[in-house]
Design an enzyme around this catalytic site. Structure first.
Site, PDB file in Angstrom:
ATOM      1  N   HIS A  61      63.344  29.063  64.513  1.00  0.00           N
ATOM      2  CA  HIS A  61      62.421  29.957  63.996  1.00  0.00           C
ATOM      3  C   HIS A  61      60.979  28.921  64.716  1.00  0.00           C
ATOM      4  O   HIS A  61      61.050  27.806  64.779  1.00  0.00           O
ATOM      5  CB  HIS A  61      62.100  30.158  62.698  1.00  0.00           C
TER       6      HIS A  61
ATOM      7  N   ASP B 111      67.184  36.527  59.582  1.00  0.00           N
ATOM      8  CA  ASP B 111      68.272  37.475  60.109  1.00  0.00           C
ATOM      9  C   ASP B 111      69.653  37.218  59.898  1.00  0.00           C
ATOM     10  O   ASP B 111      70.587  37.863  60.132  1.00  0.00           O
ATOM     11  CB  ASP B 111      67.976  37.744  61.639  1.00  0.00           C
TER      12      ASP B 111
ATOM     13  N   HIS C 132      63.679  38.443  68.285  1.00  0.00           N
ATOM     14  CA  HIS C 132      62.929  38.796  67.309  1.00  0.00           C
ATOM     15  C   HIS C 132      63.774  39.568  66.362  1.00  0.00           C
ATOM     16  O   HIS C 132      64.710  39.030  65.821  1.00  0.00           O
ATOM     17  CB  HIS C 132      61.532  39.481  67.784  1.00  0.00           C
TER      18      HIS C 132
END
Ligand code: CMC
Length: 430
Positions: free
Chosen positions: A308, A365, A267
């Site tokens: 994802h 990210d 995450h």
């Protein structure tokens, strides 16, 4: 609810159940299975909740196939270009963009809640000098229930609103204090004359020995990153906040649990892991070797910042951050070899059958760490940066749940252990 129903027949009993179809304003239709166990005696099995909706929500919409992300209906691209983090926070919390006076009132409320009780700083000093800032953040935020125990009635809308504002206001103060603890610097107090992102940079980097001027390029970049991280509907940390909140727990406990969930490398911890990975790869010549590791099922290595659960086309946040990354480095007059390594890794991965077939694209990210690094933010602070932005989403989702009837979250299981057996006295055990 729609008029549509799906029929499910149990071939053993011959019983048929009509399952109502629930439709939101957008998104795939959903089958309401709440009567399934009562009527047919079955549970559903959905590890990772990949096809399960746990709530109805008005806050954020994602279309993973089209790469769409909207807060309260507004496309993320427009908010990233035109809005500010504090305005986005208001939008997520209250559902509409604020008028000028609503915005200034909200901004004033946030600004005047940024200080923490001095004992919070004492508490932080009690952590080991090199404690990870996420450990400090989750511990300190949970402790805040002890500082505000007279405003913890989760059934009181005013208490809820106050807690939401306190959490948004104090998260950067605590995150910066966690960093200063590691550095051995004295506490820095929030400056009311600065905006949200500037104030954070000031608390992070100012030292008593000299004046600190906030770089406007850095503050703008940070504000953008906070907007992009502000909410992402029912991701792991937000679902954690909702689950803890469903028990009636106080908001500081809920958000502390959310911080703990965010910390995991699958995450929010991925931003830190991406930078470590890029440093580990070190050079474009080694990309192929790491691509092979990522594809090898016997190797735990994964390409961090890729893939994802929901986005199966591209992550719209990654597109915005990628562009911002180039702009910020150019504005700051920096060039970072890691950016070129990241671009090369992205290029090669996007041409590779393994990643193409599995629809694995760079996520939020992948590039954010390179911007944080350019702003002088150390790697261990990357996930706390994510937490600062996401606090708005956590409290918005918690407010939405708390303001409407809800049941305690309580999933079921498929028991695969032993059947009933008799206790064996210790001297009879093999
Ligand atoms: N590198 C290599 N293979 C991958 C990766 C990756 N980063 N991500 C997924 N796969 C493979 C996976 O092994 C599986 O292959 P197969 O079908 O052959 O078994 C397939 O792709 C589907 O993956 P999954 O694990 O079932 O997908 P998921 O939806 O359960 O997990 C994820 C999503 C984000 C946890 C995962 O893609 C991952 O671990 N990515 C790296 C960590 C990361 O960047 N996380 C940040 C997510 S975005 C921001 C946030 O949520 O905080």
């Amino acid at each position: 609810m729609t008029d549509r129903k799906l029929s499910l027949t149990d071939p053993d009993s011959g019983k048929t159940l009509e399952l109502p179809v629930v439709a939101g304003t957008e998104g795939d239709p959903t089958m309401d299975i709440t009567r399934l166990n009562r009527e047919l005696g079955y549970f559903t099995y959905d590890p990772g909740y990949g096809t399960t909706a746990n709530c109805k929500s008005d806050i954020t919409f994602i279309d993973g196939t089209e790469g769409i992300l909207r807060y309260r209906g507004y496309p993320i691209e427009q908010l990233a270009e035109k809005s500010s983090f504090v305005e986005v926070a208001y939008l997520l919390l209250y559902g509409e963009l604020p008028t000028e006076s609503e915005l200034s009132g909200f901004d004033r409320d946030i600004t005047y809640h940024t200080m923490v009780h001095e004992q919070v700083n004492t508490f932080i000093r009690g952590f080991h000098y090199d404690a990870h800032p996420m450990a400090i953040l989750s511990g300190v935020i949970a402790s805040m229930a002890g500082f505000y125990q007279h405003n913890l009635d989760v059934n009181d809308p005013e208490h809820r609103d106050l807690a939401a504002k306190r959490l948004i206001a104090k998260m950067p103060t605590v995150a910066a204090a966690a960093y200063r603890h590691y550095m051995g610097w004295p506490s820095a107090y929030p400056r009311n004359s600065l905006n949200y992102a500037e104030r954070f940079l000031h608390m992070m980097f100012s030292v008593p020995a000299e004046a600190y001027e906030v770089n406007p390029v850095a503050a703008k970049a940070l504000d953008l990153l906070f907007i992009l991280h502000a909410d992402h509907e029912q991701n792991a940390s937000t679902s954690t906040v909702r689950l803890v909140g469903s028990t009636g727990a106080n908001p500081y406990a809920c958000v502390a649990a959310g911080i703990a969930a965010l910390w995991g490398p699958a995450h929010g911890g991925a931003n830190e892991a991406v930078l470590r990975m890029l440093n580990q790869i070190g050079d474009v010549s080694r990309v192929a070797e790491y691509m092979e590791k990522a594809k090898d099922k016997d190797d735990p290595f994964r390409l961090m910042g890729f893939g994802h659960r929901v986005y199966k086309n591209f992550d719209p946040r990654a597109t915005i951050i990628r562009k911002a990354c180039h702009e910020v480095l150019a504005d700051l007059g920096q060039s970072d070899p890691l950016l070129y390594l990241a671009m090369e890794l992205e290029r090669i991965a996007l041409e590779d059958d393994y990643f193409v077939e599995r629809k694995l694209y760079p996520n939020v990210d992948f590039y954010s760490g390179i911007i944080y690094k350019a702003l002088g933010i150390p790697t261990s602070m990357f996930t706390p940066m994510f937490a600062i932005g996401r606090t708005v989403g956590w409290v918005s989702q918690w407010l939405e749940q708390s303001a409407s009837p809800h049941r305690i979250g309580r999933p079921r299981q498929i028991y695969t252990g032993k059947g009933e057996r008799d206790y064996i006295a210790i001297d009879h055990r093999a």
